[in-house]
Design a protein around this motif. Structure first.
Motif, PDB file in Angstrom:
ATOM      1  N   UNK A  35      -5.861   3.224   8.006  1.00 53.11           N
ATOM      2  CA  UNK A  35      -6.384   2.736   6.730  1.00 53.11           C
ATOM      3  C   UNK A  35      -5.475   1.629   6.219  1.00 53.11           C
ATOM      4  N   UNK A  36      -6.063   0.526   5.789  1.00 49.05           N
ATOM      5  CA  UNK A  36      -5.282  -0.622   5.328  1.00 49.05           C
ATOM      6  C   UNK A  36      -5.615  -0.932   3.875  1.00 49.05           C
ATOM      7  N   UNK A  37      -4.616  -1.326   3.097  1.00 49.62           N
ATOM      8  CA  UNK A  37      -4.887  -1.667   1.700  1.00 49.62           C
ATOM      9  C   UNK A  37      -5.658  -2.974   1.597  1.00 49.62           C
ATOM     10  N   UNK A  38      -6.414  -3.098   0.530  1.00 51.37           N
ATOM     11  CA  UNK A  38      -7.135  -4.348   0.297  1.00 51.37           C
ATOM     12  C   UNK A  38      -6.146  -5.436  -0.089  1.00 51.37           C
ATOM     13  N   UNK A  39      -6.388  -6.643   0.392  1.00 49.81           N
ATOM     14  CA  UNK A  39      -5.566  -7.794   0.013  1.00 49.81           C
ATOM     15  C   UNK A  39      -6.314  -8.543  -1.086  1.00 49.81           C
ATOM     16  N   UNK A  40      -5.720  -8.651  -2.279  1.00 44.99           N
ATOM     17  CA  UNK A  40      -6.468  -9.192  -3.422  1.00 44.99           C
ATOM     18  C   UNK A  40      -6.921 -10.637  -3.259  1.00 44.99           C
ATOM     19  N   UNK A  41      -6.158 -11.428  -2.509  1.00 46.12           N
ATOM     20  CA  UNK A  41      -6.526 -12.835  -2.337  1.00 46.12           C
ATOM     21  C   UNK A  41      -7.184 -13.022  -0.979  1.00 46.12           C
ATOM     22  N   UNK A  42      -8.318 -13.701  -0.962  1.00 48.71           N
ATOM     23  CA  UNK A  42      -9.063 -13.868   0.285  1.00 48.71           C
ATOM     24  C   UNK A  42      -8.346 -14.793   1.261  1.00 48.71           C
ATOM     25  N   UNK A  56      -2.104 -15.252  -0.225  1.00 46.79           N
ATOM     26  CA  UNK A  56      -1.478 -13.922  -0.277  1.00 46.79           C
ATOM     27  C   UNK A  56      -0.043 -13.978   0.228  1.00 46.79           C
ATOM     28  N   UNK A  57       0.155 -14.658   1.345  1.00 48.22           N
ATOM     29  CA  UNK A  57       1.503 -14.786   1.891  1.00 48.22           C
ATOM     30  C   UNK A  57       2.426 -15.466   0.888  1.00 48.22           C
ATOM     31  N   UNK A  88       5.114 -15.352  13.700  1.00 45.68           N
ATOM     32  CA  UNK A  88       3.964 -14.998  12.866  1.00 45.68           C
ATOM     33  C   UNK A  88       4.448 -14.787  11.444  1.00 45.68           C
ATOM     34  N   UNK A  89       3.493 -14.580  10.543  1.00 48.73           N
ATOM     35  CA  UNK A  89       3.793 -14.213   9.163  1.00 48.73           C
ATOM     36  C   UNK A  89       2.715 -13.239   8.708  1.00 48.73           C
ATOM     37  N   UNK A  90       3.052 -12.418   7.712  1.00 48.23           N
ATOM     38  CA  UNK A  90       2.155 -11.342   7.279  1.00 48.23           C
ATOM     39  C   UNK A  90       1.743 -11.577   5.834  1.00 48.23           C
ATOM     40  N   UNK A  91       0.447 -11.746   5.615  1.00 41.02           N
ATOM     41  CA  UNK A  91      -0.059 -11.979   4.264  1.00 41.02           C
ATOM     42  C   UNK A  91       0.169 -10.767   3.365  1.00 41.02           C
ATOM     43  N   UNK A  92       0.008  -9.578   3.915  1.00 40.40           N
ATOM     44  CA  UNK A  92       0.105  -8.335   3.145  1.00 40.40           C
ATOM     45  C   UNK A  92       1.448  -8.185   2.441  1.00 40.40           C
ATOM     46  N   UNK A  93       2.531  -8.628   3.086  1.00 41.49           N
ATOM     47  CA  UNK A  93       3.878  -8.389   2.568  1.00 41.49           C
ATOM     48  C   UNK A  93       4.679  -9.656   2.291  1.00 41.49           C
ATOM     49  N   UNK A  94       4.176 -10.815   2.719  1.00 41.47           N
ATOM     50  CA  UNK A  94       4.962 -12.037   2.581  1.00 41.47           C
ATOM     51  C   UNK A  94       6.118 -12.097   3.562  1.00 41.47           C
ATOM     52  N   UNK A  95       5.968 -11.427   4.698  1.00 36.36           N
ATOM     53  CA  UNK A  95       7.050 -11.342   5.685  1.00 36.36           C
ATOM     54  C   UNK A  95       6.894 -12.394   6.774  1.00 36.36           C
ATOM     55  N   UNK A 118      -0.417 -16.994  10.211  1.00 37.90           N
ATOM     56  CA  UNK A 118      -0.426 -15.935   9.199  1.00 37.90           C
ATOM     57  C   UNK A 118      -1.523 -14.932   9.535  1.00 37.90           C
ATOM     58  N   UNK A 119      -1.142 -13.665   9.655  1.00 40.32           N
ATOM     59  CA  UNK A 119      -2.100 -12.591   9.922  1.00 40.32           C
ATOM     60  C   UNK A 119      -2.216 -11.724   8.673  1.00 40.32           C
ATOM     61  N   UNK A 120      -3.329 -11.018   8.507  1.00 46.66           N
ATOM     62  CA  UNK A 120      -3.502 -10.222   7.282  1.00 46.66           C
ATOM     63  C   UNK A 120      -2.516  -9.068   7.148  1.00 46.66           C
ATOM     64  N   UNK A 121      -2.327  -8.291   8.240  1.00 46.65           N
ATOM     65  CA  UNK A 121      -1.576  -7.043   8.134  1.00 46.65           C
ATOM     66  C   UNK A 121      -0.451  -6.970   9.169  1.00 46.65           C
TER      67      UNK A 121
END
Length: 221
Positions: free
Chosen positions: A42-49, A54-55, A129-136, A165-168
């Motif tokens: 289960x993954x949390x929703x990312x508020x920004x499309x 988001x990143x 890579x970079x992660x939109x979910x966490x800004x990592x 940039x990947x979502x999760x």
């Protein structure tokens, strides 16, 4: 240590009813299939499309900085403005990431490729890579991407292709598996500059690594 380990694992196999100490073929097949295609949690929703939005929001929330540029030709200008803002030298220690090799560097910028030393004030790298979910940011160690570049210089500048940039977080592992025939020795997830609140509960930047983390986000190549 090895004998004790063998005894413990042997008892586990016996309790599972595995004759001869080997998992049945059906179990091995199931494990191989699960490893090849792990179930999605289960993954949390990312508020920004937009993953870039988001990143950016998540990285800047932890004291990182994102500068967007339209293409690689604009990277040197963004870099020089950053260096001038903080009075930093135009001499940088750099990785050999392909994205850096494609940048038209002006003569006043000097890049030294290789491991960072404690005298290097500014390091510049790409990112796997970079992660939109966490800004990592995700940085993999290798012959041309030494880990010291990520932690020794006071300023860490990352040139990042927006397509990376990947979502999760989970999405990163699939990309690594596809890109590397063998796993990198080190995979670093970096979220913002180094910081600590251990001293009198006051936030200090640069305690265990870079004081500043700046991402130059290339929107189109």
């Amino acid at each position: 240590m090895s004998d004790a380990r063998d005894v413990i694992l042997s008892r586990v196999r016996t309790s599972l009813g595995w004759d001869g100490g080997t998992a049945p073929r059906s179990i091995r097949k199931m494990l191989a299939a699960r490893t090849a295609s792990p179930p999605i949690a289960v993954r949390p929703a990312i508020p920004r499309k937009d993953p870039c939005d988001s990143f950016t929001a998540n990285l800047e929330a932890v004291a990182g900085k994102v500068v967007r540029v339209p293409g690689l030709a604009a990277v040197p200008g963004a870099l020089i403005r950053h260096l001038d803002q903080y009075g930093l030298p135009y001499r940088l220690v750099a990785s050999r990431d392909p994205i850096l090799a494609d940048i038209p560097w002006p003569g006043e910028i000097t890049l030294r490729h290789g491991r960072a030393a404690d005298t290097d004030r500014v390091g510049i790298t790409g990112a796997f890579a970079a992660v939109a979910e966490t800004g990592s940011l995700v940085l993999c160690s290798g012959e041309h991407t030494p880990t010291t570049l990520n932690f020794l210089p006071e300023d860490h500048i990352v040139v990042l292709d927006a397509d990376r940039i990947v979502p999760y977080i989970e999405d990163v592992w699939g990309r690594i598996k596809a890109a590397f025939p063998t796993w990198p020795r080190t995979v670093n997830f970096i979220t913002g500059p180094s910081k600590t609140g251990d001293i009198e509960q006051t936030m200090q930047l640069g305690a265990h690594g870079p004081r500043r983390l700046t991402v130059i986000l290339v929107m189109s190549r």
